[in-house]
Scaffold this active site. Sequence first.
Site, short mmCIF file in Angstrom:
data_model
loop_
_atom_site.label_atom_id
_atom_site.label_comp_id
_atom_site.label_asym_id
_atom_site.label_seq_id
_atom_site.Cartn_x
_atom_site.Cartn_y
_atom_site.Cartn_z
N THR A 207 2.64 -30.05 2.93
CA THR A 207 1.57 -29.62 3.83
C THR A 207 1.46 -30.44 5.12
O THR A 207 1.87 -31.61 5.15
CB THR A 207 0.22 -29.73 3.07
OG1 THR A 207 -0.85 -29.49 3.97
CG2 THR A 207 0.02 -31.10 2.45
N ASP A 208 0.87 -29.82 6.13
CA ASP A 208 0.55 -30.53 7.38
C ASP A 208 -0.51 -31.61 7.13
O ASP A 208 -0.70 -32.49 7.96
CB ASP A 208 0.04 -29.53 8.42
CG ASP A 208 -1.16 -28.73 7.95
OD1 ASP A 208 -1.21 -28.40 6.74
OD2 ASP A 208 -2.05 -28.42 8.76
N TYR B 168 -6.27 -34.97 -0.86
CA TYR B 168 -5.28 -33.89 -0.94
C TYR B 168 -4.00 -34.29 -0.19
O TYR B 168 -2.89 -34.25 -0.76
CB TYR B 168 -5.87 -32.59 -0.38
CG TYR B 168 -4.85 -31.48 -0.18
CD1 TYR B 168 -4.27 -30.84 -1.27
CD2 TYR B 168 -4.47 -31.08 1.10
CE1 TYR B 168 -3.33 -29.83 -1.09
CE2 TYR B 168 -3.55 -30.08 1.30
CZ TYR B 168 -2.97 -29.45 0.21
OH TYR B 168 -2.04 -28.46 0.40
N ASP C 136 3.31 -25.79 -18.03
CA ASP C 136 2.47 -26.79 -17.37
C ASP C 136 3.40 -27.83 -16.75
O ASP C 136 4.07 -28.58 -17.47
CB ASP C 136 1.53 -27.44 -18.40
CG ASP C 136 0.64 -28.49 -17.77
OD1 ASP C 136 0.84 -28.82 -16.58
OD2 ASP C 136 -0.25 -28.99 -18.46
N ILE C 137 3.45 -27.86 -15.42
CA ILE C 137 4.45 -28.73 -14.77
C ILE C 137 4.03 -30.20 -14.77
O ILE C 137 4.77 -31.04 -14.25
CB ILE C 137 4.82 -28.25 -13.35
CG1 ILE C 137 3.58 -28.17 -12.45
CG2 ILE C 137 5.55 -26.92 -13.41
CD1 ILE C 137 3.91 -28.00 -10.97
N LYS D 179 -0.34 -35.23 -1.81
CA LYS D 179 0.83 -34.42 -1.44
C LYS D 179 1.93 -35.33 -0.86
O LYS D 179 3.11 -35.12 -1.12
CB LYS D 179 0.45 -33.34 -0.42
CG LYS D 179 -0.43 -32.22 -0.97
CD LYS D 179 0.26 -31.30 -1.96
CE LYS D 179 1.25 -30.37 -1.31
NZ LYS D 179 1.82 -29.41 -2.31
N ALA E 42 0.18 -26.40 -6.97
CA ALA E 42 -0.43 -27.60 -6.41
C ALA E 42 -1.93 -27.59 -6.70
O ALA E 42 -2.48 -26.57 -7.10
CB ALA E 42 -0.20 -27.67 -4.90
N1 LIG Z 1 -3.14 -22.76 1.32
C1 LIG Z 1 -2.80 -23.40 2.42
O1 LIG Z 1 -3.36 -23.19 3.50
C2 LIG Z 1 -1.67 -24.39 2.40
C3 LIG Z 1 -1.35 -25.07 3.58
C4 LIG Z 1 -0.28 -25.95 3.57
C5 LIG Z 1 0.45 -26.16 2.41
N2 LIG Z 1 0.08 -25.51 1.26
C6 LIG Z 1 0.88 -25.75 0.06
O2 LIG Z 1 1.49 -24.53 -0.29
C7 LIG Z 1 1.66 -24.44 -1.70
C8 LIG Z 1 1.11 -23.14 -2.22
O3 LIG Z 1 -0.27 -23.10 -1.90
P1 LIG Z 1 -1.18 -21.88 -2.36
O4 LIG Z 1 -2.29 -21.80 -1.39
O5 LIG Z 1 -0.33 -20.69 -2.65
O6 LIG Z 1 -1.74 -22.47 -3.73
P2 LIG Z 1 -2.69 -21.80 -4.83
O7 LIG Z 1 -2.98 -20.40 -4.48
O8 LIG Z 1 -3.81 -22.76 -5.05
O9 LIG Z 1 -1.75 -21.78 -6.10
C9 LIG Z 1 -1.44 -22.93 -6.81
C10 LIG Z 1 -0.88 -22.50 -8.14
O10 LIG Z 1 -0.63 -23.66 -8.94
C11 LIG Z 1 -0.91 -23.29 -10.28
N3 LIG Z 1 -1.09 -24.46 -11.14
C12 LIG Z 1 -2.19 -25.25 -11.26
N4 LIG Z 1 -1.99 -26.21 -12.18
C13 LIG Z 1 -0.74 -26.03 -12.68
C14 LIG Z 1 0.06 -26.70 -13.67
N5 LIG Z 1 -0.37 -27.79 -14.32
N6 LIG Z 1 1.29 -26.21 -13.94
C15 LIG Z 1 1.75 -25.12 -13.31
N7 LIG Z 1 1.06 -24.47 -12.35
C16 LIG Z 1 -0.17 -24.91 -12.02
C17 LIG Z 1 -2.17 -22.48 -10.13
O11 LIG Z 1 -2.40 -21.75 -11.30
P3 LIG Z 1 -3.85 -21.06 -11.56
O12 LIG Z 1 -4.15 -20.20 -10.41
O13 LIG Z 1 -3.59 -20.33 -12.80
O14 LIG Z 1 -4.78 -22.24 -11.68
C18 LIG Z 1 -1.80 -21.60 -8.93
O15 LIG Z 1 -1.12 -20.44 -9.38
C19 LIG Z 1 1.01 -25.71 -2.26
O16 LIG Z 1 1.99 -26.68 -2.46
C20 LIG Z 1 0.08 -26.16 -1.16
O17 LIG Z 1 -0.14 -27.56 -1.19
C21 LIG Z 1 -0.95 -24.62 1.23
#
Ligand SMILES: NC(=O)c1ccc[n+]([C@@H]2O[C@H](COP(=O)([O-])OP(=O)(O)OC[C@H]3O[C@@H](n4cnc5c(N)ncnc54)[C@H](OP(=O)(O)O)[C@@H]3O)[C@@H](O)[C@H]2O)c1
Length: 308
Positions: free
Chosen positions: A113-114, A138, A48-49, A142, A72
Amino acid sequence: MGNEMRIVSKGSKDKYIFTDVCDEHPESIEMLHRLAGDDIDTTTTNLDITNLDAIRKMVKYNDVKMIVNCAAYTNVDAAESNEALAERLNADAPKNLAIAMKEVNGLLIHISTDYVFGGDPYNTPCKEDQKGTPTGVYGQTKLHGEQGIIAANCNYVILRTAWLYSEFGKNFVKTMLNLTATKPQLKVVFDQVGTPTYALDLANAISVIIEDYKEETANYNQWASYPKNGIYHYSNEGVCSWFDFTKMIAEIAGNINCDIKPCHSDEFPSAVKRPAFSVLDKTKTKKTFEADIPYWIDSLKYCLKHMM
Ligand SMILES: NC(=O)c1ccc[n+]([C@@H]2O[C@H](COP(=O)([O-])OP(=O)(O)OC[C@H]3O[C@@H](n4cnc5c(N)ncnc54)[C@H](OP(=O)(O)O)[C@@H]3O)[C@@H](O)[C@H]2O)c1
């Protein structure tokens, strides 16, 4: 994103430890095997980060030199009513990771993120040093995360990305693949413009940074800092609206029976106003890391080929 890091790290001589807050997701494991073969590392260590002591223990026990933070709180609308949790995960947790890396002079690669932009009206690609103007919780949390990392004074690379999709989990491409296959008509907004990012391309870019860091720091004493510390932008190349993105998904997938029409954002009221122009300027990234960034349609074709 973590799953793409598993794929690109396959075969690396470095030791990778993959962590998550909960147990493994069986559907992701199945997809990992499909995409990367039976010998892909699917083990997950619980971490848990938001817990700094747990991170410190993990770093010390495994002699960790680098962290890539893909975790995140990513639900943009739900963040509006869950501000405390979003702040813990998007701001406090990256700061914890930064503190842990500062203590061992390691590197933190963090994904942002953007959505740190959007409050000011503009129609030119956003640069790294442009003032953050988030429109919701959000983006605000971030941005706090980025500020916490910089204040911790560790070696860091913050990579802001946008419109992320992949074969894993829930994302826009998977949703539209399904909707354009099953609905006769669909309205999609055309007044929000940005660039899709295939998560595997982003993971490959992270690998380039990891190798660069290893090379750059190989000749330094143990406590020197990484000369490329900073914020960088990464998305695929090109620009489109969500409407164009959907049209392309349907075209590549051969979903020709769905009539896709453009519409305005106000036809889909939501808790957060999305950035109207969220194109990231990647000049600094390309120059610094000599990164070769694929065009968004080429990456979309590649991903859909694997997904279908
Ligand atoms: N998705 C987009 O369009 C987008 C756009 C721009 C930037 N981003 C950024 O890109 C990154 C990756 O996004 P993503 O879409 O791949 O995210 P995601 O699918 O929502 O994955 C987030 C991960 O964080 C884990 N997590 C939650 N709470 C935690 C904790 N306390 N300790 C450790 N891990 C934890 C989640 O675990 P569980 O699944 O087990 O809950 C999940 O595996 C993020 O930083 C996001 O802000 C995303």
